[in-house]
Write an enzyme that holds these catalytic residues in place. Sequence first.
Site, PDB file in Angstrom:
ATOM      1  CB  SER A   1      44.400  32.963  52.914  1.00 33.00           C
ATOM      2  OG  SER A   1      44.641  33.637  51.702  1.00 33.00           O
ATOM      3  CD1 TRP A   2      44.278  29.451  46.006  1.00 31.43           C
ATOM      4  CD2 TRP A   2      42.603  28.806  47.342  1.00 31.43           C
ATOM      5  NE1 TRP A   2      43.393  28.676  45.266  1.00 31.43           N
ATOM      6  CE2 TRP A   2      42.367  28.267  46.059  1.00 31.43           C
ATOM      7  CE3 TRP A   2      41.688  28.520  48.359  1.00 31.43           C
ATOM      8  CZ2 TRP A   2      41.261  27.461  45.753  1.00 31.43           C
ATOM      9  CZ3 TRP A   2      40.585  27.713  48.068  1.00 31.43           C
ATOM     10  CH2 TRP A   2      40.392  27.201  46.782  1.00 31.43           C
TER      11      TRP A   2
ATOM     12  NE  ARG B   1      55.517  34.380  58.013  1.00 28.50           N
ATOM     13  CZ  ARG B   1      54.561  34.989  58.707  1.00 28.50           C
ATOM     14  NH1 ARG B   1      54.845  35.593  59.852  1.00 28.50           N
ATOM     15  NH2 ARG B   1      53.304  34.964  58.286  1.00 28.50           N
TER      16      ARG B   1
ATOM     17  CE  LYS C   1      42.524  31.732  40.958  1.00 28.86           C
ATOM     18  NZ  LYS C   1      41.189  32.026  41.486  1.00 28.86           N
TER      19      LYS C   1
ATOM     20  CE  LYS D   1      41.281  36.120  40.465  1.00 30.08           C
ATOM     21  NZ  LYS D   1      41.221  36.242  41.931  1.00 30.08           N
TER      22      LYS D   1
ATOM     23  CG  ASP E   1      38.608  33.736  39.875  1.00 27.12           C
ATOM     24  OD1 ASP E   1      38.392  34.124  41.031  1.00 27.12           O
ATOM     25  OD2 ASP E   1      39.739  33.391  39.487  1.00 27.12           O
TER      26      ASP E   1
ATOM     27  NE  ARG F   1      45.165  37.085  49.562  1.00 28.16           N
ATOM     28  CZ  ARG F   1      46.054  36.134  49.355  1.00 28.16           C
ATOM     29  NH1 ARG F   1      47.181  36.403  48.733  1.00 28.16           N
ATOM     30  NH2 ARG F   1      45.837  34.907  49.784  1.00 28.16           N
ATOM     31  CG  ASN F   2      44.116  41.294  43.277  1.00 27.88           C
ATOM     32  OD1 ASN F   2      45.172  41.767  42.904  1.00 27.88           O
ATOM     33  ND2 ASN F   2      43.997  40.002  43.567  1.00 27.88           N
TER      34      ASN F   2
END
EC number: 1.1.1.94
Length: 332
Positions: free
Chosen positions: A12-13, A34, A107, A192, A245, A256-257
Amino acid sequence: MKGTATVLGAGSWGTAVAKILADAGRDVRLWARRQTVADAINSTGMNPYYLPGRRLPDRITATTDAPKAIDGAEIVVLAVPSQTLRGNLAEWVPYLAPDSTLVSLMKGIELGTLKRMSEVIVEVTGVAADRVAVVSGPNLAPEIADEQPAATVVACTDTDRATLIQKAISTPYLRPYTNDDVIGTELGGAVKNVIALAYGMATAMGLGDNTKATLITRGLAETSRLGVALGADPLTFAGLAGMGDLVASCSSPLSRNRTFGEHLGRGETLEQAQAATKQTAEGVKSCLSIRDLARRNNVEMPITEQVELVCHEGVKPQVAMAALMARSPKPE
């Protein structure tokens, strides 16, 4: 004529940054692991696996051929999961142009070596540290792909390279700032993720805004302590790569986290949470390496310690929260 940019990693990023580079005027080659992802981008102009429904610029070409993607690129953006960087990069080194600027979007802290991502890049490639730039900030990929206004930090010890990347990713919806504090920028991005896991657990446990504000504030305090011990500028943690952030990753359901932490807070196992979220939550692995880095430098990081116990040693989130509250009183 602006030089070509390559983005290695079509998550995504990585996909969002490819869009940014293209919108800022560069031709972009996007490497996907993929074939199905590359084919979808080339045939539909979208990445349905990671950024569904977002139209990508025509200047982006996707490929699974890494040497072809890298060949002659002036800017090479690395956007793979932190713990896979070393292995991937070792295969890509022979194809890097002699003076290309390497940009890290990752990250995390490498398990075992406890190195920051820029340190891994320098070690594997043999390039000078001033050829490596780091991009970090409150940059949730779906929002940026939707062109919602945001800002970010480009950190590099070479101010000219920082400015090059700043210009390369400046768009009407993304405002980059430069910084020479690579250490602080990377640590803010890595820690973070761990604090966002704790925030997600608190959210799922039904805890309120006082608890959440405390986690953000004390999480920033332990991030700053570790950063200063490693030579970072403490002011970095008050900026976009620190507080910015951290707030985005904790407060947004897109994080996500945070989402992973919510699954753990509901009593799910690590395996169940992984199966439900399907994407990489960097903090799950990085909490181990960040904890070890803190111990090596005699830095107290109590939230990180408790997140590691929940993720990897089966401690219940309620027990971890109680342990944080039972710590001995001290000055702020």
